[in-house]
Design a protein around this motif. Sequence first.
Motif, short mmCIF file in Angstrom:
data_model
loop_
_atom_site.label_atom_id
_atom_site.label_comp_id
_atom_site.label_asym_id
_atom_site.label_seq_id
_atom_site.Cartn_x
_atom_site.Cartn_y
_atom_site.Cartn_z
N GLY A 126 9.12 5.14 -0.62
CA GLY A 126 9.95 4.00 -0.21
C GLY A 126 10.29 3.99 1.27
N GLY A 127 10.56 5.15 1.84
CA GLY A 127 10.92 5.23 3.25
C GLY A 127 9.81 4.81 4.18
N LEU A 128 8.59 4.65 3.64
CA LEU A 128 7.49 4.15 4.47
C LEU A 128 7.79 2.76 4.99
CD1 LEU A 128 4.47 5.40 2.33
CD2 LEU A 128 5.08 6.21 4.62
N THR A 129 8.62 2.00 4.26
CA THR A 129 9.01 0.67 4.73
C THR A 129 9.83 0.77 6.01
OG1 THR A 129 10.99 0.63 3.30
CG2 THR A 129 8.96 -0.31 2.41
N VAL A 130 10.67 1.80 6.10
CA VAL A 130 11.45 2.05 7.31
C VAL A 130 10.54 2.57 8.42
CG1 VAL A 130 13.35 3.37 8.33
CG2 VAL A 130 13.54 2.51 5.99
N ALA A 131 9.67 3.52 8.09
CA ALA A 131 8.75 4.08 9.08
C ALA A 131 7.85 2.99 9.67
CB ALA A 131 7.90 5.17 8.44
N HIS A 132 7.38 2.09 8.81
CA HIS A 132 6.51 1.01 9.28
C HIS A 132 7.22 0.12 10.29
CE1 HIS A 132 4.45 -3.00 8.77
NE2 HIS A 132 3.44 -2.22 9.03
N GLU A 133 8.48 -0.21 10.01
CA GLU A 133 9.23 -1.06 10.92
C GLU A 133 9.56 -0.32 12.21
OE1 GLU A 133 10.73 -4.48 12.37
OE2 GLU A 133 9.59 -4.21 10.50
N MET A 134 9.83 0.97 12.13
CA MET A 134 10.08 1.76 13.34
C MET A 134 8.83 1.84 14.21
SD MET A 134 12.51 4.85 11.93
CE MET A 134 12.65 5.59 13.57
N MET A 135 7.68 1.98 13.57
CA MET A 135 6.43 2.01 14.33
C MET A 135 6.20 0.68 15.04
SD MET A 135 4.28 4.04 11.38
CE MET A 135 2.65 3.68 11.98
N ARG A 136 6.64 -0.42 14.42
CA ARG A 136 6.47 -1.74 15.02
C ARG A 136 7.43 -1.94 16.19
NH1 ARG A 136 8.20 -6.89 15.10
NH2 ARG A 136 10.09 -6.45 13.90
N GLN A 137 8.69 -1.53 16.00
CA GLN A 137 9.71 -1.77 17.03
C GLN A 137 9.72 -0.69 18.12
OE1 GLN A 137 13.65 -3.00 15.86
NE2 GLN A 137 12.95 -3.81 13.90
N LEU A 138 9.20 0.49 17.80
CA LEU A 138 9.18 1.60 18.75
C LEU A 138 7.75 2.13 18.90
CD1 LEU A 138 12.36 3.39 17.36
CD2 LEU A 138 12.19 2.33 19.63
N PRO A 139 6.86 1.32 19.45
CA PRO A 139 5.43 1.67 19.47
C PRO A 139 5.08 2.90 20.29
CG PRO A 139 5.86 -0.25 20.86
CD PRO A 139 7.12 0.02 20.11
#
Length: 272
Positions: A13-26
Amino acid sequence: MKRPIGVIDSGVGGLTVAHEMMRQLPNETLIYLGDTLRCPYGSRSEQEIIQFTNEMVDFLLKKNIKMLVIACNTATAYTLENLRKTLPIPVLGVIKPGARAAIKMTVSNSIGVIGTEATIKSNAYEKALKNIKPEIEVQSLPCPLFVPMVESGILSGRKAEEIVRESLAPFIKQKNMDTLVLGCTHYPLLKETIQSVTGDDIKIISSSDETAREASAILEVHELLRADDDKTDHMFYTTGELDVFERITRELFKTTVHDIQKVNIHQINNSI
């Protein structure tokens, strides 16, 4: 600062958070650890939740992380405050960011929260919401079938809709509720199915976006943002089998993630 950010969750489930962090903090590098072997945490005792979370944290601290994101609502509810007191790095949970996002969206001041049994029992969301806006009406509902469904890769289709519809039946009748908080980071993987069941009049809130924004702000305040734009080498670890983990990452990231490893971070005992 080139040190990585650590992200932990009870499973995928936390992959949803990781994915958004990767997008906002490239520019940032993430190290993700999902304890899929012992997932779900929501039906565990408080002692087990604390023990398992601490074992994940110990694993990531050895990777020299500069910040910890607890991308699990259950672990956030039971361990965040203590970890903030004891760790020498910034620690961010997902409950308060999710609560703030819900407050921004609601018009009727009636908010529903769905989560694991442990998260709902903790009243963490109700406290967070009412601390921001005391007049908010909060209705909470445990959905214990959702995490096992996601961990087994059932994200859509007739079976998923049947389980979601039956689980959310008590909320469908609530006429004033206009906002629904997905109080578990597994649940955004079911967002389309949940939205189809609740109808478009209900705004669905995931804490992933807000958590990523807060992570960026905290890194900036502590002067920990990575300044260069060199290649980022994210790492993903799981304590369970790789097949479902790989399938979820492909679906979420729209690409194959190669840097996934299975690790043993815990002492298995027959009582668990």
